[in-house]
Motif scaffolding. Structure first.
Motif, PDB file in Angstrom:
ATOM      1  N   ILE A 185      37.406  53.107  46.105  1.00  0.00           N
ATOM      2  CA  ILE A 185      37.597  52.342  44.874  1.00  0.00           C
ATOM      3  C   ILE A 185      36.506  51.298  44.662  1.00  0.00           C
ATOM      4  O   ILE A 185      36.116  51.017  43.540  1.00  0.00           O
ATOM      5  N   ALA A 186      35.954  50.717  45.739  1.00  0.00           N
ATOM      6  CA  ALA A 186      34.996  49.608  45.586  1.00  0.00           C
ATOM      7  C   ALA A 186      33.587  49.955  46.057  1.00  0.00           C
ATOM      8  O   ALA A 186      32.757  49.058  46.229  1.00  0.00           O
ATOM      9  N   VAL A 187      33.283  51.244  46.245  1.00  0.00           N
ATOM     10  CA  VAL A 187      31.954  51.604  46.756  1.00  0.00           C
ATOM     11  C   VAL A 187      30.845  51.251  45.756  1.00  0.00           C
ATOM     12  O   VAL A 187      29.698  51.033  46.153  1.00  0.00           O
ATOM     13  N   GLU A 188      31.181  51.172  44.480  1.00  0.00           N
ATOM     14  CA  GLU A 188      30.182  50.828  43.467  1.00  0.00           C
ATOM     15  C   GLU A 188      30.400  49.415  42.914  1.00  0.00           C
ATOM     16  O   GLU A 188      29.790  49.036  41.912  1.00  0.00           O
ATOM     17  N   PHE A 189      31.272  48.653  43.574  1.00  0.00           N
ATOM     18  CA  PHE A 189      31.557  47.301  43.111  1.00  0.00           C
ATOM     19  C   PHE A 189      30.346  46.415  43.356  1.00  0.00           C
ATOM     20  O   PHE A 189      29.826  46.333  44.473  1.00  0.00           O
ATOM     21  N   ARG A 190      29.899  45.701  42.325  1.00  0.00           N
ATOM     22  CA  ARG A 190      28.610  45.027  42.403  1.00  0.00           C
ATOM     23  C   ARG A 190      28.706  43.531  42.712  1.00  0.00           C
ATOM     24  O   ARG A 190      27.782  42.954  43.277  1.00  0.00           O
ATOM     25  N   ALA A 191      29.774  42.880  42.297  1.00  0.00           N
ATOM     26  CA  ALA A 191      29.854  41.425  42.422  1.00  0.00           C
ATOM     27  C   ALA A 191      29.828  40.989  43.888  1.00  0.00           C
ATOM     28  O   ALA A 191      30.536  41.537  44.731  1.00  0.00           O
ATOM     29  N   LYS A 192      29.002  39.988  44.193  1.00  0.00           N
ATOM     30  CA  LYS A 192      28.922  39.420  45.550  1.00  0.00           C
ATOM     31  C   LYS A 192      29.637  38.069  45.626  1.00  0.00           C
ATOM     32  O   LYS A 192      30.135  37.689  46.685  1.00  0.00           O
ATOM     33  N   ASN A 193      29.650  37.355  44.497  1.00  0.00           N
ATOM     34  CA  ASN A 193      30.308  36.058  44.467  1.00  0.00           C
ATOM     35  C   ASN A 193      31.804  36.230  44.728  1.00  0.00           C
ATOM     36  O   ASN A 193      32.475  37.021  44.066  1.00  0.00           O
ATOM     37  N   GLN A 194      32.309  35.465  45.692  1.00  0.00           N
ATOM     38  CA  GLN A 194      33.692  35.653  46.111  1.00  0.00           C
ATOM     39  C   GLN A 194      34.693  35.316  45.010  1.00  0.00           C
ATOM     40  O   GLN A 194      35.739  35.950  44.884  1.00  0.00           O
ATOM     41  N   HIS A 195      34.368  34.323  44.179  1.00  0.00           N
ATOM     42  CA  HIS A 195      35.268  33.972  43.088  1.00  0.00           C
ATOM     43  C   HIS A 195      35.379  35.116  42.074  1.00  0.00           C
ATOM     44  O   HIS A 195      36.466  35.416  41.576  1.00  0.00           O
ATOM     45  N   LEU A 196      34.238  35.755  41.786  1.00  0.00           N
ATOM     46  CA  LEU A 196      34.251  36.886  40.866  1.00  0.00           C
ATOM     47  C   LEU A 196      35.001  38.071  41.473  1.00  0.00           C
ATOM     48  O   LEU A 196      35.733  38.780  40.775  1.00  0.00           O
ATOM     49  N   ARG A 197      34.826  38.262  42.772  1.00  0.00           N
ATOM     50  CA  ARG A 197      35.533  39.357  43.457  1.00  0.00           C
ATOM     51  C   ARG A 197      37.051  39.139  43.388  1.00  0.00           C
ATOM     52  O   ARG A 197      37.821  40.065  43.148  1.00  0.00           O
ATOM     53  N   GLN A 198      37.456  37.878  43.599  1.00  0.00           N
ATOM     54  CA  GLN A 198      38.878  37.556  43.511  1.00  0.00           C
ATOM     55  C   GLN A 198      39.416  37.795  42.109  1.00  0.00           C
ATOM     56  O   GLN A 198      40.504  38.352  41.923  1.00  0.00           O
ATOM     57  N   ALA A 199      38.632  37.372  41.113  1.00  0.00           N
ATOM     58  CA  ALA A 199      39.064  37.523  39.723  1.00  0.00           C
ATOM     59  C   ALA A 199      39.235  39.001  39.370  1.00  0.00           C
ATOM     60  O   ALA A 199      40.224  39.387  38.733  1.00  0.00           O
ATOM     61  N   CYS A 200      38.299  39.830  39.791  1.00  0.00           N
ATOM     62  CA  CYS A 200      38.376  41.265  39.503  1.00  0.00           C
ATOM     63  C   CYS A 200      39.573  41.904  40.201  1.00  0.00           C
ATOM     64  O   CYS A 200      40.280  42.734  39.619  1.00  0.00           O
ATOM     65  N   MET A 201      39.804  41.516  41.444  1.00  0.00           N
ATOM     66  CA  MET A 201      40.946  42.064  42.173  1.00  0.00           C
ATOM     67  C   MET A 201      42.252  41.632  41.524  1.00  0.00           C
ATOM     68  O   MET A 201      43.201  42.416  41.425  1.00  0.00           O
ATOM     69  N   ASN A 202      42.305  40.382  41.056  1.00  0.00           N
ATOM     70  CA  ASN A 202      43.513  39.912  40.382  1.00  0.00           C
ATOM     71  C   ASN A 202      43.754  40.675  39.084  1.00  0.00           C
ATOM     72  O   ASN A 202      44.900  40.971  38.728  1.00  0.00           O
ATOM     73  N   PHE A 203      42.672  40.988  38.374  1.00  0.00           N
ATOM     74  CA  PHE A 203      42.798  41.795  37.162  1.00  0.00           C
ATOM     75  C   PHE A 203      43.386  43.161  37.501  1.00  0.00           C
ATOM     76  O   PHE A 203      44.278  43.668  36.817  1.00  0.00           O
ATOM     77  N   LEU A 204      42.879  43.750  38.583  1.00  0.00           N
ATOM     78  CA  LEU A 204      43.346  45.071  38.999  1.00  0.00           C
ATOM     79  C   LEU A 204      44.830  45.031  39.364  1.00  0.00           C
ATOM     80  O   LEU A 204      45.615  45.886  38.939  1.00  0.00           O
ATOM     81  N   LEU A 205      45.221  44.024  40.150  1.00  0.00           N
ATOM     82  CA  LEU A 205      46.619  43.902  40.567  1.00  0.00           C
ATOM     83  C   LEU A 205      47.535  43.636  39.369  1.00  0.00           C
ATOM     84  O   LEU A 205      48.645  44.178  39.300  1.00  0.00           O
ATOM     85  N   SER A 206      47.062  42.812  38.435  1.00  0.00           N
ATOM     86  CA  SER A 206      47.865  42.515  37.245  1.00  0.00           C
ATOM     87  C   SER A 206      48.053  43.764  36.390  1.00  0.00           C
ATOM     88  O   SER A 206      49.126  43.997  35.818  1.00  0.00           O
ATOM     89  N   LEU A 207      47.002  44.579  36.310  1.00  0.00           N
ATOM     90  CA  LEU A 207      47.085  45.818  35.546  1.00  0.00           C
ATOM     91  C   LEU A 207      48.113  46.761  36.170  1.00  0.00           C
ATOM     92  O   LEU A 207      48.955  47.347  35.473  1.00  0.00           O
ATOM     93  N   ILE A 208      48.068  46.895  37.491  1.00  0.00           N
ATOM     94  CA  ILE A 208      49.034  47.749  38.191  1.00  0.00           C
ATOM     95  C   ILE A 208      50.446  47.219  37.992  1.00  0.00           C
ATOM     96  O   ILE A 208      51.393  47.988  37.750  1.00  0.00           O
TER      97      ILE A 208
END
Length: 305
Positions: A185-208
């Motif tokens: 799922i994250a092999v092409e994930f580009r963001a390195k900033n941890q805050h952005l990574r958290q935000a994206c993961m939260n978006f994913l969890l909220s969508l699910i």
């Protein structure tokens, strides 16, 4: 009137059966570090059900970026027996974009109006809310509060690493499950900033979490927002073809629900007409029986003589 007991508070809506207002609110109650209140639509939120929601009452005093993960349990108390009360539960994130959450289809209005059901006590309705705040992001920093500034609390020690993503303890099991089922799922994930990574993961969890809602609670607006969230996580680099298929399935089910509801309504209307016709025929049959009985009544001696 709202009466608090720990994480639970009761709200008695006076003269509920005669309320004409579109929305009414309970008195705010302090639980954890913020105030919560209930919002009710006595005549339904565009549905023939009591619609009931919990909302953050003092959101304007919270710092930018605040979030609260809440376990919510709402109960419509039946006066005759608590066993038969209507109870609904959910786990939700409350934040600046989602100040309130609850149940649009809490209980049918016809059920509330039925005296035999025993939900109203002299026209009053009692609602009980249990609010358990499980996770807190963004609080007042006491060291800076005196200077009039707000600062988001640092909760770094509470985060746990799952496949390079810093997540809250309440999210660990869900994130691990995602990577077990979809390891690429994250092999092409580009963001390195941890805050952005958290935000994206939260978006994913909220969508699910949105897709896991009951169809009764899921609105067309929710599906539109789900499409937006899906585009966001895809653009961020998540491989979510599987999630896109699930979203399409939910959309199809929502459309089928709409069709099923229409057919059910038509069937119930036809059934009501048949019941009315049967009732009329029953009355006519009783009338004919009475006439027949009168016709069959034999003449008495005095009638003949």
């Amino acid at each position: 009137m709202a009466k608090k007991v720990g994480k639970k508070f009761a709200w008695v809506i006076k003269n509920f059966s005669s309320l004409q207002c579109k929305i009414c609110y309970s008195v705010p109650v302090l639980i954890a570090d913020c105030k919560w209140s209930l919002q009710a639509f006595p005549n339904g939120n565009d549905v023939d059900y009591l619609s009931l929601y919990l909302q953050v009452a003092d959101f304007e005093s919270l710092p930018c970026g605040w979030r609260r993960y809440v376990k919510l349990r709402l109960t419509i108390a039946r006066q005759v027996s608590e066993i038969d009360s209507v109870v609904k539960e959910t786990h939700r994130w409350f934040d600046e974009k989602s100040l309130g959450w609850g149940f649009r289809y809490m209980i049918p209005l016809t059920t509330l109006d039925d005296e035999k059901e025993g939900f109203l006590n002299n026209g009053d309705l009692e609602v009980v809310a249990e609010v358990d705040v499980l996770e807190v992001i963004g609080t007042l920093d006491e060291s800076e509060e005196s200077n009039g500034s707000l600062k988001e609390a640092s909760l770094g020690k509470e985060y746990m690493d799952v496949n390079g993503f810093q997540v809250l303890p309440s999210q660990v099991e869900s994130v691990r499950r995602i990577f077990e089922r979809h390891p690429e799922i994250a092999v092409e994930f580009r963001a390195k900033n941890q805050h952005l990574r958290q935000a994206c993961m939260n978006f994913l969890l909220s969508l699910i979490e949105t897709l896991c809602q009951s169809l009764e609670e899921l609105t067309n607006e929710d599906l539109v927002e789900a499409d937006i969230a899906l585009t966001y996580v895809k653009d961020a680099g998540f491989k979510v073809d599987w999630l896109e298929k699930k979203l399409d399935q939910v959309k199809e089910k929502k459309e089928k629900e709409k069709s099923d509801l229409a057919m059910l309504q038509e069937t119930e209307e036809n059934l009501l007409k048949l019941k009315q016709k049967c009732s009329e025929l029953d009355a006519l049959a009783e009338e004919r029986k009475a006439e027949l009985s009168a016709t069959r009544t034999p003449l008495s001696f005095y009638d003949v003589v």
